[in-house]
Design an enzyme around this catalytic site. Structure first.
Site, PDB file in Angstrom:
ATOM      1  CG  ASP A 181      -1.782  -1.113   1.437  1.00  0.00           C
ATOM      2  OD1 ASP A 181      -2.362  -1.549   0.426  1.00  0.00           O
ATOM      3  OD2 ASP A 181      -1.923  -1.616   2.567  1.00  0.00           O
ATOM      4  NE  ARG A 209      -5.874  -5.444  -0.959  1.00  0.00           N
ATOM      5  CZ  ARG A 209      -6.930  -6.168  -1.342  1.00  0.00           C
ATOM      6  NH1 ARG A 209      -7.068  -6.534  -2.577  1.00  0.00           N
ATOM      7  NH2 ARG A 209      -7.813  -6.572  -0.468  1.00  0.00           N
ATOM      8  NE  ARG A 268     -12.434  -3.105  -3.328  1.00  0.00           N
ATOM      9  CZ  ARG A 268     -11.928  -4.061  -2.572  1.00  0.00           C
ATOM     10  NH1 ARG A 268     -10.709  -3.940  -2.078  1.00  0.00           N
ATOM     11  NH2 ARG A 268     -12.620  -5.144  -2.288  1.00  0.00           N
ATOM     12  CE  LYS A 271     -15.857  -1.696   0.001  1.00  0.00           C
ATOM     13  NZ  LYS A 271     -15.883  -3.151  -0.285  1.00  0.00           N
TER      14      LYS A 271
END
Ligand SMILES: *[C@@H]1O[C@H](CO)[C@@H](O)[C@H](O)[C@H]1NC(C)=O
Length: 396
Positions: A181, A209, A268, A271
């Site tokens: 991330d 990710r 997303r 999201k």
């Protein structure tokens, strides 16, 4: 002569640090000061960067070079997961690659992204997946021109009063889900939300990710402005060169998201989820530019979001149909209600060569986002060109 050059140099440094002080965050993070007027430091290598970000000293950290973490913690080869969508992508032979998945604690049956998985050997760079760069409170991290680049490791924000500005974070094992991330909003200890966090003119690309995500705490005064969320990737879970897992926020959250560009994504983006009512999320999305997003952009599940003055172009699914969330896109029909609630004109979103926005539980949005949406006054939406004036990194 030497003296005057030195003096001129000192004056330049003073102007640079003053201009950092003078910058004002729009929206909820207004008032953030980061490292304040601390004398700027210039980390020379990845170890110094790690130390400056983490220590408990208020700091203005200027990045004038690339910090490449790849290889610094070795590589690992192990058994991972090849999900059904990746097998389908390989069979398609359409020129795109999908992602395999690094198995998490729950193994093949309980790892996110590993649907109907089969074992496969995977290799990844450890720096991207472990030991993120911990950023303590009262820090300004700012790139100089386009020089501030962090490769192969993400940031884990954990403290109040943080400015992250004009930095490009990239290349965190993009071939693997859970590869890394870029920006993790970790909250403070004991799941306390962070106060005053400003992420501005940041570019994120090529992550495994999420580009940006929260843990259970998040922030109650977060502004994300003028960022470039660039989903172009050879390895997309949607098998079309567009990154799927873009941004996900699952925590208590109050957020202003303005003037950003979110492009080449397929899901997303972002999201916001209350995790079945556990969290309260209130957000104002304004004057952002979404373009070339093949899957859904907004996914609002149990959160409260007002979308206004945004420009959606070549985005077939501006938001996912959801029954649990509350989301309102300002249009000619609900403009008056919006004005009545916020006490100012509201600006309709614009959709060009895009699908329709699907509002849901719209009447619940305005009372819940009033305190957030009155902090930023949007202007007319427009498609923005890539330039530091608009979004992304450069000479600010
Ligand atoms: C970064 O800036 C500092 C302070 O001006 C300077 O000492 C250093 O050489 C610079 N580093 C690079 C790579 O330009």
């Amino acid at each position: 002569m030497r003296v005057s050059i030195g003096a001129a140099f000192m004056a330049l440094v003073a102007i640079a640090s003053n201009s950092i002080m003078a910058a004002t965050a729009p929206g909820l993070a207004t008032g953030v000061t980061g490292g304040g007027n601390a004398a700027p430091v210039y980390p020379k290598n990845i170890v110094e960067l790690q130390t400056y970000l983490r220590d408990s000293v208020p700091r203005v950290i200027i990045l004038n070079k690339t910090f490449d973490f790849r290889g610094s913690e070795g590589k690992k080869t192990e058994t991972g997961c090849r999900p059904d969508y990746t097998r389908e992508c390989i069979a398609k032979k359409n020129g795109f690659k999908s992602q395999d998945v690094i198995l998490q604690g729950g193994g093949m049956a309980h790892t996110g992204g590993c649907s109907n998985g089969q074992p496969v050997s995977i290799t990844y760079d450890i720096a991207g997946t472990k030991n993120p760069l911990i950023v303590s409170g009262s820090k300004t991290i700012r790139g100089e021109g386009k020089k501030g680049v962090i490769i192969g490791k993400g940031l884990w924000l954990s403290g109040d009063n943080i400015i992250l500005q004009n930095v490009h974070i990239t290349n965190l094992n993009p071939h693997l889900v859970w590869g890394g991330d870029a920006i993790y909003l970790q909250g403070k200890g004991n799941n306390q939300p962070m106060e005053k966090v400003w992420i501005d003119h940041v570019k994120v690309s090529l992550v495994g990710r999420q580009m940006m995500t929260t843990n259970a705490a998040g922030s109650n005064s977060l502004t994300i402005s003028n960022c470039d969320f660039d989903g172009q990737t050879p390895y997309s879970a949607s098998c079309d060169g567009h990154h799927y897992w873009t941004n996900i926020f699952v925590s208590n959250l109050k957020m202003t998201m303005v003037n950003n560009c979110i492009h080449h994504t397929s899901g997303r983006a972002p999201k916001l989820s209350s995790s079945e009512g556990k969290y309260l999320l209130q957000a104002h999305f304004a004057n952002n530019y979404w373009y070339d997003n093949t899957g859904h952009s907004l996914e609002i599940d149990g959160a409260y979001v007002l979308s206004e003055g945004n420009y959606f172009k070549d985005t077939p699914v501006p938001n996912l149909q959801e029954n649990k969330g509350s989301v309102m896109s300002v249009n000619t029909n609900n403009k008056a209600a919006c004005k009545a609630a916020l006490g100012r004109d509201c600006i309709p979103d614009v959709f060009v060569n895009s699908g329709a926005f699907v509002g849901h539980s719209e009447n619940e949005v305005l009372p819940k986002v009033k305190d957030v949406a009155t902090r930023f006054k949007p202007t007319q939406p427009k498609p923005l060109s890539l330039s530091a004036k608009n979004f992304g990194v450069g000479d600010l």
